[in-house]
Design a protein around this motif. Structure first.
Motif, PDB file in Angstrom:
ATOM      1  N   THR A  92     -14.188   6.185  -6.845  1.00  9.84           N
ATOM      2  CA  THR A  92     -13.108   6.969  -6.888  1.00  9.84           C
ATOM      3  C   THR A  92     -12.967   8.697  -6.970  1.00  9.84           C
ATOM      4  OG1 THR A  92     -11.437   5.153  -6.997  1.00  9.84           O
ATOM      5  CG2 THR A  92     -10.520   7.535  -7.476  1.00  9.84           C
ATOM      6  N   SER A 128     -12.661  -2.355  -5.626  1.00 10.47           N
ATOM      7  CA  SER A 128     -12.182  -1.827  -4.919  1.00 10.47           C
ATOM      8  C   SER A 128     -13.572  -1.516  -4.126  1.00 10.47           C
ATOM      9  CB  SER A 128     -12.211  -0.553  -5.625  1.00 10.47           C
ATOM     10  OG  SER A 128     -13.161   0.133  -6.075  1.00 10.47           O
ATOM     11  N   MET A 149      -8.590  -5.924  -2.324  1.00 13.15           N
ATOM     12  CA  MET A 149      -9.255  -4.334  -2.415  1.00 13.15           C
ATOM     13  C   MET A 149      -8.251  -3.072  -2.325  1.00 13.15           C
ATOM     14  SD  MET A 149     -13.079  -4.167  -2.594  1.00 13.15           S
ATOM     15  CE  MET A 149     -14.081  -5.680  -1.808  1.00 13.15           C
ATOM     16  N   LEU A 150      -9.167  -2.750  -3.378  1.00 14.43           N
ATOM     17  CA  LEU A 150      -7.940  -1.390  -3.096  1.00 14.43           C
ATOM     18  C   LEU A 150      -8.783  -0.461  -2.313  1.00 14.43           C
ATOM     19  CD1 LEU A 150      -5.736   0.728  -3.853  1.00 14.43           C
ATOM     20  CD2 LEU A 150      -7.723   0.767  -6.424  1.00 14.43           C
ATOM     21  N   VAL A 151      -8.832  -0.087  -0.841  1.00 13.57           N
ATOM     22  CA  VAL A 151      -9.565   1.718  -0.236  1.00 13.57           C
ATOM     23  C   VAL A 151      -9.588   2.012   0.006  1.00 13.57           C
ATOM     24  CG1 VAL A 151     -10.656  -1.310   1.005  1.00 13.57           C
ATOM     25  CG2 VAL A 151      -8.479   0.212   2.054  1.00 13.57           C
ATOM     26  N   SER A 201       1.223  -1.311   0.370  1.00 13.65           N
ATOM     27  CA  SER A 201       0.107  -0.093  -0.007  1.00 13.65           C
ATOM     28  C   SER A 201       0.898   1.731   0.080  1.00 13.65           C
ATOM     29  CB  SER A 201      -1.562  -0.238   1.570  1.00 13.65           C
ATOM     30  OG  SER A 201      -1.480  -1.272   1.472  1.00 13.65           O
ATOM     31  N   ALA A 258      -9.189   4.927  -1.442  1.00 11.66           N
ATOM     32  CA  ALA A 258      -8.318   5.634  -3.097  1.00 11.66           C
ATOM     33  C   ALA A 258      -9.554   6.830  -2.899  1.00 11.66           C
ATOM     34  CB  ALA A 258      -8.675   5.057  -3.834  1.00 11.66           C
ATOM     35  N   LEU A 277      -3.305   5.160  -1.249  1.00 11.05           N
ATOM     36  CA  LEU A 277      -3.914   3.583  -2.190  1.00 11.05           C
ATOM     37  C   LEU A 277      -3.477   2.868  -1.032  1.00 11.05           C
ATOM     38  CD1 LEU A 277      -1.371   4.621  -5.331  1.00 11.05           C
ATOM     39  CD2 LEU A 277      -4.309   4.523  -4.898  1.00 11.05           C
ATOM     40  N   LEU A 284      -4.428  -1.217   0.154  1.00 13.28           N
ATOM     41  CA  LEU A 284      -4.670  -2.483  -0.502  1.00 13.28           C
ATOM     42  C   LEU A 284      -5.284  -3.340   0.490  1.00 13.28           C
ATOM     43  CD1 LEU A 284      -1.845  -3.024  -2.834  1.00 13.28           C
ATOM     44  CD2 LEU A 284      -4.363  -2.480  -3.261  1.00 13.28           C
ATOM     45  N   PRO A 294     -12.485  -2.593 -10.098  1.00 15.76           N
ATOM     46  CA  PRO A 294     -13.244  -1.183  -9.272  1.00 15.76           C
ATOM     47  C   PRO A 294     -14.467  -0.794  -9.684  1.00 15.76           C
ATOM     48  CG  PRO A 294     -11.443  -0.810 -10.917  1.00 15.76           C
ATOM     49  CD  PRO A 294     -11.390  -1.659 -11.573  1.00 15.76           C
ATOM     50  N   GLU A 295     -14.535  -0.495  -8.221  1.00 17.03           N
ATOM     51  CA  GLU A 295     -15.731   1.272  -8.695  1.00 17.03           C
ATOM     52  C   GLU A 295     -15.513   1.418  -9.333  1.00 17.03           C
ATOM     53  OE1 GLU A 295     -18.741  -0.442  -7.052  1.00 17.03           O
ATOM     54  OE2 GLU A 295     -17.979  -1.906  -6.929  1.00 17.03           O
TER      55      GLU A 295
END
Lengths: 257, 224, 225
Positions: A85, A81, A51-53, A32, A55, A36, A38, A114-115
């Motif tokens: 974003t 994510s 999961m990308l949290v 991470s 961002a 950003l 992870l 991703p979202e």
């Protein structure tokens, strides 16, 4: 690690996914960096999920974010994510950059889902997504861009997506929209007032011999075989919900493997 | 070289098959997105800065002598719609025939042997410009202008639009045509050092989707 | 009629009489004329009359892309791979005269796909009296008018009536009902066309398309001579 300078934040997050030899996928690298973050989440079968949290908070003007993921031979990685974003205007002058570099080796599979990316009023973001796949690699990648939050004018957003299979480009496209983008972006040839636009690319070696059949889903989406072992869904919709519905429907219409 | 050769190449009556293609205008008219002179102008503006810029870059690069096989692949990657890839190759083949008859050249003959079913039209146009003694700027202008003149003349037929209105719309786009041609040539020169990834890749979602819808119609006036 | 420009490139350019492999290409005959005069019916009848003795194919130039082609397919006058429709952007006369590139592709593709052909019929969508075929596309052309369209058409002339290699006055069976004077039409045609031939036909009569088929055979004999 991330650095805040007068020009904004520079952050680089990295993922390496490796087959663990027991039918699963391990993550020897999960770095991470600042905004950003992870997180490894529950794995299912051979697939490991990340999961990308966080961002959420950027990128702001002047920021430069980079996410790199490498999926090694035989590994299977899914990245999502936690939330959309939002590109926002920043105090630092200048545009923001968001680079995504993905590499998928032979026999490996990547789901990059991703979202949405929301382009808020006053923001100016350049997104560049580059995917390099080996000849027998597999990919499902979704990109969704929402032009402005509800009732808001969009910012400026330029997004380029390029996908190469075995060194050969199968897709290279750029969409530029929002105030300051070249003219006509909101007109009848490009978006015609739609505020949500997205693409879903699916790469499978089988598509070389048996490409998908080209077709449309109503007036807002097409499913097409690319010049290579890949299928592309292009969709436009009035809003994020309608766009996701179209992309999900199109993905479901592809032949099962 | 003779600059006047550009007039021959860019003439709407140059017999290379363009008259049967609407550049997406037929689909946009049916969907109600083009309904008159104002929406035609916005359609053309959007097409110019997306598909038009991309095509102009390819053409300028071909006129500079960049390998047409690499450019044709770059064109494929920039043309996700198979209906548009088919149309571009059909038009490329027709243009090659007309260009070979007009400006015989070994390069054009070689292109025909390499692509018996046709190369992407902008790539052929760049090589046709070379054969005519023209340069990348000429090729970029020619392709950028075609990207808007095709839809304009098709819309005159489709909507019985006043031809003066359509022509005025084209004239209003002239400063933007200049900018697009400049950008295309600048990018094409970068290709020499950086490869074809340096070429513009502008895309227009509704042109892509509309082209696939149009290809499925049982009855239509234009080939694309 | 014999066009002997040659070129040494990968494909033929225009009316080149030879295919890239050096063999003589098919004779190309164009059929034009006003809307509703019976061009497609004449093409269908010619296909039925000639298909057992000749290898032939048809290219249609419709206003609406595939209507005439689909009529021919429905009538099953030829196998589907012998019929191609060219899209004309609402202007068949442009596609057969001013910018023939799409039609040239179509006739060449037919010959490449179906093997050596003797004859390709190129039909224009119904257009006006000035529509003629380019000599770069066809070797000979037939102009089809009908008695119900007005018996003054031959007198009015126009490039199609005056210069076509064959003028066909169709639907003669309707003459009594529409008050057309066949003798006057014949005299006017003679005045416009001097020695160029005219055929009066009714596809409903026993002779049907026989005169036109005989003319086509004679053209083909001259082409292959």
């Amino acid at each position: 690690m991330s650095v805040r300078s007068g020009a904004g934040v520079r952050s680089v997050a990295r993922i390496v996914a490796r087959a663990d030899g027991r039918g699963g996928t391990s993550l020897p690298v999960l770095e991470s960096d600042g905004p950003l973050a992870l997180r490894r989440t529950r794995a299912t079968g051979s697939e490991t999920r990340v999961m990308l949290v966080g961002a959420m908070s950027g990128p702001l003007g002047g920021d430069h974010f980079t996410v790199e993921a490498r999926v090694e031979e035989g590994a299977c990685l899914s990245v999502g994510s936690a939330a959309a974003t939002i590109a926002l205007p920043g105090q630092a002058k200048g545009d923001a950059r968001y680079d995504v570099r993905l590499e998928v080796a032979d026999g490996a599979e990547l789901h990059w889902l991703p979202e949405q990316l929301i382009s808020a009023q006053g923001s100016d973001l350049h997104v560049a997504t580059r995917v390099e796949l080996a000849a027998t690699a597999r990919l499902v990648l979704r990109e969704e861009q929402i032009l402005g939050r509800v009732g808001e004018e969009p910012g400026r957003l330029t997004s380029r997506l390029s996908v190469r299979v075995a060194g050969q480009a199968v897709l290279d496209q750029e969409l530029a929209c929002g105030p300051g983008a070249p003219g006509g972006w909101d007109g009848p040839a490009v978006l015609a007032g739609r505020r949500a636009v997205g693409q879903l690319i699916v790469v499978r070696p089988e598509f070389a011999a048996a490409p998908v059949t080209a077709g449309v889903l109503g007036e807002g989406a097409s499913v097409v075989p690319l010049a290579g072992p890949a299928a592309l869904v292009t969709a436009v919709a009035p809003d994020a919900l309608g766009l996701r519905r179209l992309l999900d429907e199109a993905l479901a219409s592809l032949p099962r493997t | 070289m003779s600059r006047a050769a550009l007039l021959v190449l860019a003439d709407g009556r140059f017999p290379a098959g363009g008259h049967a293609h609407s550049g997406g205008a037929e689909a946009a008219v049916k969907a109600g997105r083009i309904s008159g002179a104002a929406s035609l102008e916005e359609f053309c503006r959007g097409r110019l800065h997306t598909a038009g810029l991309t095509a102009a870059g390819l053409s300028a690069a071909a006129a500079l002598g960049i390998d047409p096989v690499a450019l044709d692949r770059a064109a494929d990657a920039r043309t996700p719609s198979p209906a548009l890839r088919v149309a571009a190759r059909k038009l490329g083949r027709q243009l090659l025939r007309a260009a070979r008859a007009t400006w015989p050249s070994a390069e054009l003959d070689a292109l025909g042997r390499e692509f018996p079913k046709g190369a992407h039209q902008p790539v052929v146009l760049g090589l046709a410009a070379r054969a005519a003694g023209l340069g990348p700027v000429d090729a970029a202008y020619c392709v950028a202008y075609e990207s808007v003149s095709g839809p304009a003349s098709a819309t005159v037929r489709l909507l019985s639009l006043d031809p003066f209105d359509a022509t005025r719309a084209l004239a209003r786009l002239a400063p933007e045509l200049d900018r697009v041609a400049d950008r295309a040539v600048e990018a094409a020169r970068q290709v020499v050092d950086e490869g074809v990834d340096a070429l513009p890749a502008g895309s227009a979602p509704l042109l892509e989707i509309g082209a696939e819808a149009h290809a499925g119609w049982p009855v239509r006036l234009f080939a694309s | 009629m014999h066009l002997d420009h040659t070129n040494h490139g990968p494909t033929a350019l225009s009316a080149d009489a030879h295919r890239p492999d050096g063999t003589r290409r098919a004779l190309r005959i164009g059929l034009g004329g006003p809307v509703g005069s019976g061009k497609t019916a004449t093409v269908a009848a010619l296909c039925r009359a000639l298909r057992d003795e000749l290898a032939l194919a048809v290219v249609t130039n419709d206003i609406y892309t595939r209507e005439d082609a689909e009529f021919l397919l429905r009538e099953a006058v030829l196998p589907p791979e012998r019929i191609t429709a060219v899209e004309t952007g609402a202007c068949p006369h442009t596609a057969i005269r001013d910018d023939i590139s799409a039609n040239l592709e179509a006739v060449e593709d037919l010959e490449d796909a179906a093997g050596p052909l003797d004859l390709v019929l190129v039909e224009s969508g119904g257009d006006n009296l000035t529509a003629t075929f380019s000599k770069g596309l066809v070797d000979a052309q037939i102009f089809v008018i009908d008695v119900a369209g007005g018996d003054d058409i031959p007198r009015k002339g126009g490039p199609g009536v005056t210069t076509a290699d064959l003028l066909v006055v169709n639907k003669t069976d309707l003459a009594p009902y529409v008050g057309s004077d066949l003798a006057r039409m014949a005299a006017d045609a003679k005045a416009q066309r001097a020695e160029l031939p005219v055929v009066f036909q009714s596809l409903r009569s026993e002779a049907g398309v026989a005169d036109v088929a005989a003319w086509v055979r004679a053209q083909l004999a001259a082409w292959t001579a």
